[in-house]
Design an enzyme around this catalytic site. Structure first.
Site, PDB file in Angstrom:
ATOM      1  N   GLU A 192      35.141  29.843  44.060  1.00  0.00           N
ATOM      2  CA  GLU A 192      34.409  29.785  45.321  1.00  0.00           C
ATOM      3  C   GLU A 192      34.954  30.808  46.318  1.00  0.00           C
ATOM      4  OE1 GLU A 192      34.321  25.827  46.975  1.00  0.00           O
ATOM      5  OE2 GLU A 192      32.487  25.392  45.857  1.00  0.00           O
TER       6      GLU A 192
ATOM      7  N   ARG B 230      34.014  27.185  55.221  1.00  0.00           N
ATOM      8  CA  ARG B 230      34.856  26.389  54.334  1.00  0.00           C
ATOM      9  C   ARG B 230      35.639  25.293  55.050  1.00  0.00           C
ATOM     10  NH1 ARG B 230      32.338  27.444  49.617  1.00  0.00           N
ATOM     11  NH2 ARG B 230      32.187  29.698  49.259  1.00  0.00           N
TER      12      ARG B 230
ATOM     13  N   ALA C 198      41.325  38.970  60.961  1.00  0.00           N
ATOM     14  CA  ALA C 198      40.916  37.775  61.693  1.00  0.00           C
ATOM     15  C   ALA C 198      39.411  37.552  61.620  1.00  0.00           C
ATOM     16  CB  ALA C 198      41.367  37.879  63.152  1.00  0.00           C
ATOM     17  N   ARG C 199      38.635  38.623  61.651  1.00  0.00           N
ATOM     18  CA  ARG C 199      37.181  38.453  61.606  1.00  0.00           C
ATOM     19  C   ARG C 199      36.736  37.884  60.263  1.00  0.00           C
ATOM     20  NH1 ARG C 199      32.506  43.137  62.407  1.00  0.00           N
ATOM     21  NH2 ARG C 199      30.844  41.719  63.134  1.00  0.00           N
TER      22      ARG C 199
ATOM     23  N   GLY D  44      45.601  35.549  32.979  1.00  0.00           N
ATOM     24  CA  GLY D  44      45.773  34.856  31.712  1.00  0.00           C
ATOM     25  C   GLY D  44      45.808  35.789  30.527  1.00  0.00           C
TER      26      GLY D  44
ATOM     27  N   HIS E 213      33.750  35.409  48.918  1.00  0.00           N
ATOM     28  CA  HIS E 213      33.993  36.076  50.202  1.00  0.00           C
ATOM     29  C   HIS E 213      34.552  37.470  49.912  1.00  0.00           C
ATOM     30  CE1 HIS E 213      33.398  32.366  52.560  1.00  0.00           C
ATOM     31  NE2 HIS E 213      33.830  31.783  51.452  1.00  0.00           N
TER      32      HIS E 213
ATOM     33  N   GLU F 293      46.778  35.831  39.431  1.00  0.00           N
ATOM     34  CA  GLU F 293      47.524  35.640  38.187  1.00  0.00           C
ATOM     35  C   GLU F 293      46.609  35.876  36.981  1.00  0.00           C
ATOM     36  OE1 GLU F 293      49.871  31.830  36.143  1.00  0.00           O
ATOM     37  OE2 GLU F 293      49.079  31.721  38.178  1.00  0.00           O
TER      38      GLU F 293
END
Length: 242
Positions: A85, A196, A186-187, A100, A89, A98
């Site tokens: 999710e 969220r 910050a924006r 796999g 953004h 990380e």
């Protein structure tokens, strides 16, 4: 060869602020170049509290670019489904997660705690989550833990047989914990928080999944310490990203 590590189960997430170059003053000099040109550099050393009104004006009228001249990097540990999710953004965000393919993934898995609302009521677009019963929580926890143990056992069996990590990882579920660095300004963070987190004072309602909201709440707390006037303006004007 794998070491036969037994799975562990977590209900929390962790967020660490690794580095930052983010203050309320950054908003001021970025905004004042519009009217002061090169003299705007003088705002770098100013007390931002003297210009709280300017920050509120920029937030209220959605002059967004002055809020981009700062940077924060977070180290986040959360289940893979949270990151799937999160990675939606894109504007103003950079990620490294990380892999796999390049390391053996550790058996740390997510299970909801007793406070996690388990039951969805209503139809798409008009639904809510309500508390589950103790029996529903027991069934959920038992089913998750059983599935996690079986999937990680299969993963280890393939690694022990010489199968490549990038192939063996296909049996692992999205409840597996992963870690990533996320860098934003910050924006872009305000836009993330507007979607969220769920707040009664938000101009535009949002209905986030609880697990990504847990991450967002921890990020917001750290950002509020760095840029308290900007955070206060975000709250004052309905938690709408400028």
């Amino acid at each position: 060869m794998t070491d036969g590590t037994a799975p562990t189960f977590r209900s929390d997430v962790t967020v660490e602020l690794v580095r930052s170059a983010a203050t309320d003053t950054d908003v001021l000099w970025a905004a004042r170049v519009s009217t002061a040109g090169e003299q705007s550099i003088e705002a770098v050393g100013q007390d931002p509290a003297r210009s709280e009104g300017l920050i509120n004006y920029l937030m209220r009228d959605r002059h967004g670019t002055p809020f981009e001249h700062n940077s924060m990097t977070f180290l986040i540990s959360a289940p893979i489904f949270v990151f799937r999710e999160f990675h939606r953004h894109r504007s103003g965000w950079s990620y490294n997660e990380e892999s796999g393919r390049y390391r053996e993934l550790q058996p740390v898995f997510y299970v909801p705690d007793a406070g996690r609302k388990l039951v969805q009521q209503g139809r798409p677009g008009r639904y809510e989550f309500v508390e589950g019963t103790p029996e529903q929580h027991r069934v959920t926890t038992a089913a998750m833990e059983e599935s996690y143990r079986a999937s990680y056992r299969a993963y280890q069996e393939m690694l022990d047989a010489g199968v490549a990590r990038e192939v063996a990882r296909a049996v692992l579920p999205v409840g597996l914990f992963s870690s990533m660095y996320a860098t934003c300004n910050a924006r872009s963070l305000m836009h993330f928080l507007s979607l969220r987190t769920k707040r009664d004072n938000a101009t535009v309602p949002s209905f986030p999944q609880r697990e990504i909201e847990m991450v967002a709440e921890r990020m917001e707390a750290k950002w509020a310490e760095l840029m308290p006037l900007t955070h206060a303006a975000f709250e004052k004007h309905g938690r709408v990203a400028p």
